[in-house]
Design a protein around this motif. Sequence first.
Motif, PDB file in Angstrom:
ATOM      1  N   LEU A  64     -96.475  17.345  43.788  1.00 10.35           N
ATOM      2  CA  LEU A  64     -95.360  16.446  43.526  1.00 10.35           C
ATOM      3  C   LEU A  64     -95.824  14.990  43.608  1.00 10.35           C
ATOM      4  CD1 LEU A  64     -92.279  16.490  42.973  1.00 10.35           C
ATOM      5  CD2 LEU A  64     -91.953  16.230  45.424  1.00 10.35           C
ATOM      6  N   GLU A  65     -95.590  14.247  42.556  1.00  8.06           N
ATOM      7  CA  GLU A  65     -95.933  12.817  42.473  1.00  8.06           C
ATOM      8  C   GLU A  65     -97.414  12.538  42.714  1.00  8.06           C
ATOM      9  OE1 GLU A  65     -92.794   9.921  43.884  1.00  8.06           O
ATOM     10  OE2 GLU A  65     -92.360  11.663  45.139  1.00  8.06           O
ATOM     11  N   ASP A  66     -98.257  13.490  42.414  1.00  7.55           N
ATOM     12  CA  ASP A  66     -99.706  13.327  42.589  1.00  7.55           C
ATOM     13  C   ASP A  66    -100.102  12.901  43.998  1.00  7.55           C
ATOM     14  OD1 ASP A  66    -100.382  14.107  40.007  1.00  7.55           O
ATOM     15  OD2 ASP A  66    -100.031  12.091  39.213  1.00  7.55           O
ATOM     16  N   GLN A  67     -99.298  13.280  44.980  1.00  7.05           N
ATOM     17  CA  GLN A  67     -99.692  13.035  46.369  1.00  7.05           C
ATOM     18  C   GLN A  67    -100.056  14.376  46.987  1.00  7.05           C
ATOM     19  OE1 GLN A  67     -96.407  11.118  48.306  1.00  7.05           O
ATOM     20  NE2 GLN A  67     -95.138  12.939  48.351  1.00  7.05           N
ATOM     21  N   SER A  68    -100.778  14.345  48.054  1.00  5.21           N
ATOM     22  CA  SER A  68    -101.194  15.594  48.691  1.00  5.21           C
ATOM     23  C   SER A  68     -99.968  16.343  49.214  1.00  5.21           C
ATOM     24  CB  SER A  68    -102.161  15.309  49.840  1.00  5.21           C
ATOM     25  OG  SER A  68    -101.476  14.691  50.915  1.00  5.21           O
ATOM     26  N   TRP A  69    -100.081  17.650  49.267  1.00  7.71           N
ATOM     27  CA  TRP A  69     -98.963  18.442  49.778  1.00  7.71           C
ATOM     28  C   TRP A  69     -98.721  18.113  51.247  1.00  7.71           C
ATOM     29  CZ3 TRP A  69     -99.608  21.614  53.876  1.00  7.71           C
ATOM     30  CH2 TRP A  69    -100.905  22.035  54.176  1.00  7.71           C
ATOM     31  N   GLN A  70     -99.784  17.735  51.970  1.00  4.62           N
ATOM     32  CA  GLN A  70     -99.638  17.369  53.375  1.00  4.62           C
ATOM     33  C   GLN A  70     -98.748  16.136  53.526  1.00  4.62           C
ATOM     34  OE1 GLN A  70    -102.654  17.914  51.870  1.00  4.62           O
ATOM     35  NE2 GLN A  70    -104.062  18.962  53.263  1.00  4.62           N
ATOM     36  N   MET A  71     -98.945  15.146  52.647  1.00  5.76           N
ATOM     37  CA  MET A  71     -98.136  13.932  52.691  1.00  5.76           C
ATOM     38  C   MET A  71     -96.687  14.260  52.337  1.00  5.76           C
ATOM     39  SD  MET A  71     -97.805  10.747  53.289  1.00  5.76           S
ATOM     40  CE  MET A  71     -99.440  10.062  53.357  1.00  5.76           C
ATOM     41  N   VAL A  86     -91.201  25.421  51.144  1.00  5.04           N
ATOM     42  CA  VAL A  86     -92.001  26.428  50.443  1.00  5.04           C
ATOM     43  C   VAL A  86     -92.605  25.725  49.237  1.00  5.04           C
ATOM     44  CG1 VAL A  86     -91.965  28.617  49.189  1.00  5.04           C
ATOM     45  CG2 VAL A  86     -90.458  28.286  51.171  1.00  5.04           C
ATOM     46  N   PHE A  87     -93.917  25.786  49.111  1.00  2.28           N
ATOM     47  CA  PHE A  87     -94.585  25.102  48.005  1.00  2.28           C
ATOM     48  C   PHE A  87     -94.753  26.030  46.807  1.00  2.28           C
ATOM     49  CE2 PHE A  87     -95.740  22.321  51.506  1.00  2.28           C
ATOM     50  CZ  PHE A  87     -95.535  21.075  50.929  1.00  2.28           C
ATOM     51  N   HIS A 103     -99.637  25.054  58.358  1.00  2.00           N
ATOM     52  CA  HIS A 103     -98.906  23.803  58.579  1.00  2.00           C
ATOM     53  C   HIS A 103     -97.396  23.946  58.442  1.00  2.00           C
ATOM     54  CE1 HIS A 103    -102.909  22.056  58.085  1.00  2.00           C
ATOM     55  NE2 HIS A 103    -102.427  21.056  58.794  1.00  2.00           N
ATOM     56  N   SER A 104     -96.953  24.708  57.470  1.00  3.12           N
ATOM     57  CA  SER A 104     -95.504  24.779  57.218  1.00  3.12           C
ATOM     58  C   SER A 104     -94.893  26.067  57.767  1.00  3.12           C
ATOM     59  CB  SER A 104     -95.217  24.686  55.722  1.00  3.12           C
ATOM     60  OG  SER A 104     -95.561  25.877  55.057  1.00  3.12           O
ATOM     61  N   ARG A 105     -95.740  27.016  58.146  1.00  2.53           N
ATOM     62  CA  ARG A 105     -95.323  28.339  58.620  1.00  2.53           C
ATOM     63  C   ARG A 105     -94.574  29.122  57.549  1.00  2.53           C
ATOM     64  NH1 ARG A 105     -94.618  27.741  65.002  1.00  2.53           N
ATOM     65  NH2 ARG A 105     -96.475  26.501  65.210  1.00  2.53           N
ATOM     66  N   LEU A 106     -94.660  28.643  56.339  1.00  2.00           N
ATOM     67  CA  LEU A 106     -94.104  29.358  55.190  1.00  2.00           C
ATOM     68  C   LEU A 106     -95.228  29.487  54.186  1.00  2.00           C
ATOM     69  CD1 LEU A 106     -90.635  27.602  55.062  1.00  2.00           C
ATOM     70  CD2 LEU A 106     -91.127  29.897  55.889  1.00  2.00           C
ATOM     71  N   GLY A 107     -94.931  29.977  53.015  1.00  2.00           N
ATOM     72  CA  GLY A 107     -95.998  30.283  52.095  1.00  2.00           C
ATOM     73  C   GLY A 107     -96.040  29.449  50.843  1.00  2.00           C
ATOM     74  N   LEU A 108     -96.831  29.930  49.944  1.00  2.00           N
ATOM     75  CA  LEU A 108     -97.046  29.314  48.642  1.00  2.00           C
ATOM     76  C   LEU A 108     -96.610  30.324  47.591  1.00  2.00           C
ATOM     77  CD1 LEU A 108     -98.436  26.994  46.962  1.00  2.00           C
ATOM     78  CD2 LEU A 108    -100.502  28.405  47.067  1.00  2.00           C
ATOM     79  N   LEU A 109     -95.692  29.929  46.729  1.00  2.00           N
ATOM     80  CA  LEU A 109     -95.274  30.781  45.615  1.00  2.00           C
ATOM     81  C   LEU A 109     -96.043  30.354  44.378  1.00  2.00           C
ATOM     82  CD1 LEU A 109     -91.396  30.882  46.109  1.00  2.00           C
ATOM     83  CD2 LEU A 109     -93.019  32.749  46.457  1.00  2.00           C
ATOM     84  N   VAL A 110     -96.571  31.335  43.652  1.00  2.00           N
ATOM     85  CA  VAL A 110     -97.366  31.054  42.467  1.00  2.00           C
ATOM     86  C   VAL A 110     -96.543  31.370  41.230  1.00  2.00           C
ATOM     87  CG1 VAL A 110     -99.497  31.619  41.242  1.00  2.00           C
ATOM     88  CG2 VAL A 110     -99.484  31.566  43.741  1.00  2.00           C
ATOM     89  N   ARG A 111     -96.571  30.439  40.274  1.00  2.00           N
ATOM     90  CA  ARG A 111     -95.890  30.631  39.003  1.00  2.00           C
ATOM     91  C   ARG A 111     -96.703  31.590  38.143  1.00  2.00           C
ATOM     92  NH1 ARG A 111     -96.115  24.927  39.846  1.00  2.00           N
ATOM     93  NH2 ARG A 111     -94.087  24.069  40.370  1.00  2.00           N
ATOM     94  N   PRO A 112     -96.090  32.416  37.331  1.00  7.07           N
ATOM     95  CA  PRO A 112     -94.649  32.584  37.160  1.00  7.07           C
ATOM     96  C   PRO A 112     -94.044  33.236  38.407  1.00  7.07           C
ATOM     97  CG  PRO A 112     -95.802  34.222  35.845  1.00  7.07           C
ATOM     98  CD  PRO A 112     -96.849  33.319  36.461  1.00  7.07           C
TER      99      PRO A 112
END
Length: 164
Positions: A64-71, A86-87, A103-112
Motif C-alpha cells: 500500500l502506497e509503496d511503503q513497507s508493510w511494517q510501516m 490481514v495483508f 508481527h500481526s499474529r494474522l496471516g497473508l492472503l494471496v490473490r486470487p
Amino acid sequence: MLEARSRSFTIGTVLASTQRNDLSSLDILLRGSAWKLIKVSTCGEATQAIRRQRAPIVLCDVKLEDQSWQMTLRKLRVARSECGVVFLSNEPDPDLSREIAEHSRLGLLVRPLERELVFHSLFLAYGRWLSRLVYTQGYLGRYVPEGGSGGPPALSERNTVRTR
C-alpha cells in the motif's frame, strides 16, 4: 408476551487497496455474510476509517502506497491498537507470511482470493479482536475477566452496525 427476535449485525471491515479486483472479488466472496467492506485506497484513509467507523479488521495490500508493510501496520496500530490487520499479496512468499504472522499474529492472503481462506482469516481476526475486548476498559465500562460475573462480552453498536 414478548417476542424474541434475533438481531442482525454487520462487521465493518476496511479494505485498504488500490487493486481494482480486490473490491469486486471480496464483494462476491462475502455476499450474504456479516462482513461489510469499507473501501479506502490509502493508509491515511484506512486510519481514519478504523477510528471513525471503529472497524475491527483491516484487509490491506502488502504494498500500500509503496511503503513497507511494517510501516503500514505501525500506522494502523497507532490509529487503533486492537484492530486485526490481514495483508493481501499477489505472490505467495513463505518468508513474508512467517514475518507477517510474527508481527500481526494474522496471516497473508494471496490473490486470487479463496473464499475459505478469506473467511478463516476474518474469523480469526474477529475472534482475536473480541478476546482483546474482554480486558479493555471502556468497552464495557469496566474490566471483566474472562468468565467473570459480567458474562461474555456483548457486541456494541460502536463496533457493529445493526441491520434489519
